[in-house]
Write an enzyme that holds these catalytic residues in place. Structure first.
Site, PDB file in Angstrom:
ATOM      1  N   ARG A 201      11.189  17.095  27.928  1.00  0.00           N
ATOM      2  CA  ARG A 201      10.400  17.412  26.718  1.00  0.00           C
ATOM      3  C   ARG A 201      11.204  17.269  25.432  1.00  0.00           C
ATOM      4  NH1 ARG A 201       8.836  21.919  29.896  1.00  0.00           N
ATOM      5  NH2 ARG A 201       6.915  21.495  31.031  1.00  0.00           N
TER       6      ARG A 201
ATOM      7  N   LYS B  62       9.372   7.495  14.336  1.00  0.00           N
ATOM      8  CA  LYS B  62       8.358   6.891  15.188  1.00  0.00           C
ATOM      9  C   LYS B  62       9.042   6.230  16.374  1.00  0.00           C
ATOM     10  CE  LYS B  62       4.469   5.712  12.190  1.00  0.00           C
ATOM     11  NZ  LYS B  62       3.636   4.571  11.727  1.00  0.00           N
TER      12      LYS B  62
ATOM     13  N   GLU C 148      10.947  -6.477   5.294  1.00  0.00           N
ATOM     14  CA  GLU C 148      10.555  -5.066   5.147  1.00  0.00           C
ATOM     15  C   GLU C 148      11.132  -4.488   3.844  1.00  0.00           C
ATOM     16  OE1 GLU C 148       8.435  -3.197   6.880  1.00  0.00           O
ATOM     17  OE2 GLU C 148       8.235  -4.166   8.838  1.00  0.00           O
TER      18      GLU C 148
ATOM     19  N   LYS D  33      12.137   4.406   1.895  1.00  0.00           N
ATOM     20  CA  LYS D  33      11.392   4.770   3.104  1.00  0.00           C
ATOM     21  C   LYS D  33      11.582   6.253   3.430  1.00  0.00           C
ATOM     22  CE  LYS D  33      10.169   4.140   7.775  1.00  0.00           C
ATOM     23  NZ  LYS D  33      10.013   3.330   8.960  1.00  0.00           N
TER      24      LYS D  33
ATOM     25  N   GLU E 233       2.318  10.760   9.287  1.00  0.00           N
ATOM     26  CA  GLU E 233       1.349   9.759   8.831  1.00  0.00           C
ATOM     27  C   GLU E 233      -0.080  10.277   8.775  1.00  0.00           C
ATOM     28  OE1 GLU E 233       2.207   5.745  10.176  1.00  0.00           O
ATOM     29  OE2 GLU E 233       0.069   5.276  10.115  1.00  0.00           O
TER      30      GLU E 233
ATOM     31  N   ARG F 103       1.998   8.142   4.038  1.00  0.00           N
ATOM     32  CA  ARG F 103       2.900   7.299   4.829  1.00  0.00           C
ATOM     33  C   ARG F 103       2.241   5.992   5.243  1.00  0.00           C
ATOM     34  NH1 ARG F 103       7.049   8.991   9.760  1.00  0.00           N
ATOM     35  NH2 ARG F 103       7.545   6.876  10.379  1.00  0.00           N
TER      36      ARG F 103
ATOM     37  N   ASN G 115       2.272   0.613   5.949  1.00  0.00           N
ATOM     38  CA  ASN G 115       1.545  -0.421   6.685  1.00  0.00           C
ATOM     39  C   ASN G 115       1.216  -1.631   5.816  1.00  0.00           C
ATOM     40  OD1 ASN G 115       1.512   1.076   9.057  1.00  0.00           O
ATOM     41  ND2 ASN G 115      -0.350   2.178   8.448  1.00  0.00           N
TER      42      ASN G 115
ATOM     43  N   HIS H  95       1.065  -5.118   7.158  1.00  0.00           N
ATOM     44  CA  HIS H  95       1.048  -5.047   8.620  1.00  0.00           C
ATOM     45  C   HIS H  95      -0.328  -5.273   9.230  1.00  0.00           C
ATOM     46  CE1 HIS H  95       5.059  -3.537   7.979  1.00  0.00           C
ATOM     47  NE2 HIS H  95       5.276  -3.469   9.267  1.00  0.00           N
TER      48      HIS H  95
ATOM     49  N   HIS I  59       0.275  -7.849  11.823  1.00  0.00           N
ATOM     50  CA  HIS I  59       0.189  -7.580  13.267  1.00  0.00           C
ATOM     51  C   HIS I  59      -0.753  -8.558  13.949  1.00  0.00           C
ATOM     52  CE1 HIS I  59       1.700  -3.129  13.592  1.00  0.00           C
ATOM     53  NE2 HIS I  59       2.676  -3.997  13.668  1.00  0.00           N
TER      54      HIS I  59
ATOM     55  N   HIS J  89       8.618 -10.358  13.820  1.00  0.00           N
ATOM     56  CA  HIS J  89       7.846  -9.302  13.164  1.00  0.00           C
ATOM     57  C   HIS J  89       7.948  -9.373  11.630  1.00  0.00           C
ATOM     58  CE1 HIS J  89       6.023  -5.383  12.451  1.00  0.00           C
ATOM     59  NE2 HIS J  89       7.074  -5.046  11.715  1.00  0.00           N
TER      60      HIS J  89
END
Lengths: 339, 339
Positions: free
Chosen positions: B113, B135, B177, B213, B223, B227, B231, B234, B238, B251
């Protein structure tokens, strides 16, 4: 009654009342996609009762037993949510015992990095213990709960009606966790078990036990310290459970036995034994102590120098004690001196 | 320099300095079991540098590429920790790009955990973007990052020396980025890219981008709102990435293209195009818009009515706009009007 478990932004209500499963809405928003996770042991009538309240409900029925707490079962739930285009705003409902709650909660915690999860426990064990506290987990490589997450539910519904069809052995099994709460926190629970008509006090016992657990969780959400008191009975209990294998004792039965090793007051031990006998819980384990010790050294609570165990020295009062593996081994082999 | 990312009990330092990987201790406690997770693309010298600082280091080297962000790779890491008797007090170190950080961070988040995790990013992309923010994720059923957790690292080390052997295409890929952060938050980054000698300003660019960031993450850790500005680029990015398949664009290259669709100021679009050309980043994608649109509707950010997209209307300023699928489709098909 309603009790808020206060955990800041992760606070949630516990609803403790007969018939609570009949009207989940508006306490839970069911006007979204809902994955209802349950197992083959849960009566179809309960499943239908819950599913009929969901606008867009999807059902996953897993096989009964610990084998469902696996990566593959978790992948199955995630794949289903993905196939049904679940978003971050949708919901997972767990309807079942600890296995279902642990598994469904874990899947909800990792799908899209966490979506809403509501727990509808249908066994005494899960109502008293696993449904409250936010621990979710699966088993891996033969080790129980070794993989998991802290993911608090949005709500938990404890409905005594949901226990109606629980077989006697399973009904009593869960009460061992209430007995544990009585020993570490709330002696009134012991007094209730000692009443001639204890069966008519079961709802009160469950309520007191779960409220005591909520207090502990609020004080230490992620088990940095005091929450470890909930492990009372579990150190050797887990060892007995693992040593017994698949056809051994149930979890609560093992905890019941595990308690006895760490009761450091003879009068309290006698009271506890009398309660175990009255409930029909075991007072002696038929397992090889060598196997028990081997299994518990694999338990995740230890480090190189030993294990921290919880002992109870008087009703409602516990303390932590660091024990070397040698001391623990000696205690396992000494067994429980049952008068 | 050292910048604390302030997230209450989950706060952690970012160390931004050349040679930081040479002396991880005492900034990180390495006097415990350490699982070093890396991939075949990371130079052996870096691996050795880090491993030699660990008293009890265990090495897992994964194949390069997105395929390592899988349940099975995660199980491999958990199984290794279990075999080596890792406890809650031990550590996972990620040494590599975003794939390694996402995977190792996810494994650290679910083993028992959650255990400590420290990120040592070795690509521009991971230094600027994925290493900061907590993330973690794996891919599942062909959908990127659909399973994961928020699990903040205990520390992140951004060492420019670690980028030395990065191939030019990958070096530039990550800078997309930084360009994104310039467009949404910090126009000074755009000015640095526009300098004749921009290459000698790369450390400054990386630093400014990661600090920007960190500001965003501090304001909205999980998010819920702002936040989502990260994106930017993206949504369609994506889609392009997924439509291109395994042998398509990287990417950052896809994000670079994705930015262009949502720049709502012609002068800024010209500046951005000039920067992309200067960096050698693509300005045109050779993919079927039908496939791009199909892929992005599978993206987890949408719901039944449409997608929330980020648009930039002037340097350093963004806004959110809800777009129906029809509008988005039209935008994908219109493509980017490259002068």
């Amino acid at each position: 009654m309603e009790r808020i478990v206060s955990l800041g932004a992760r606070s949630y209500p516990l609803y403790i009342e007969r018939g609570a499963l009949r009207c989940l809405s508006p306490r839970v928003n069911l006007a979204r996609k809902v994955l209802l996770v349950t197992d083959e042991g849960v009566p179809e009538s309960l499943r239908t009762l819950v599913l009929s309240q969901c606008g867009q409900g999807f059902l996953e029925v897993l096989p009964m037993g610990e084998d469902s707490k696996s990566f593959s079962a978790c992948e199955r739930l995630c794949a289903r949510m993905l196939r049904e285009n679940f978003t971050r705003k949708d919901l997972v409902l767990a309807l079942g015992g600890g296995v279902i709650g642990d598994l469904a909660g874990f899947a909800a915690s990792i799908y899209m990095r966490g979506i809403d999860f509501v727990n509808l426990p249908t066994t005494t064990l899960s109502q008293i213990d696993s449904s409250v506290g936010g621990k979710t987990a699966i088993n891996f490589c033969g080790v129980k709960n070794i993989v998991g997450a802290f993911h608090q539910p949005r709500a938990v519904f404890l409905d005594a009606d949901a226990l109606a069809s629980l077989p006697e052995r399973h009904f009593v099994n869960g009460l061992a966790e209430a007995l544990k709460m009585g020993l570490i926190c709330d002696p009134e629970i012991l007094a209730l078990f000692e009443k001639e008509d204890w069966r008519s006090h079961v709802e009160e016992i469950i309520t007191r036990a779960v409220l005591a657990k909520a207090d502990v969780v609020e004080a230490d959400e992620t088990e940095q310290g005091e929450r470890k008191c909930l492990n009372f009975g579990h150190t050797i209990g887990h060892g007995i459970e693992a040593a017994g294998g698949l056809h051994g004792l149930l979890h609560g039965e093992c905890v019941a036995l595990g308690l006895l090793y760490f009761l450091e007051d003879e009068a309290l031990k006698s009271r506890t034994l009398a309660i175990l006998r009255r409930l029909g819980l075991p007072t002696r384990a038929d397992v090889d102590p060598e196997k028990v010790f081997a299994a518990l050294t694999h338990d995740k609570k230890g480090d190189a120098t030993g294990v921290s165990v919880v002992v109870v020295d008087r009703p409602g009062h516990y303390l932590f004690r660091k024990m070397t593996y040698d001391e623990l081994r000696a205690r396992v082999f000494a067994g429980v001196d049952v008068p």
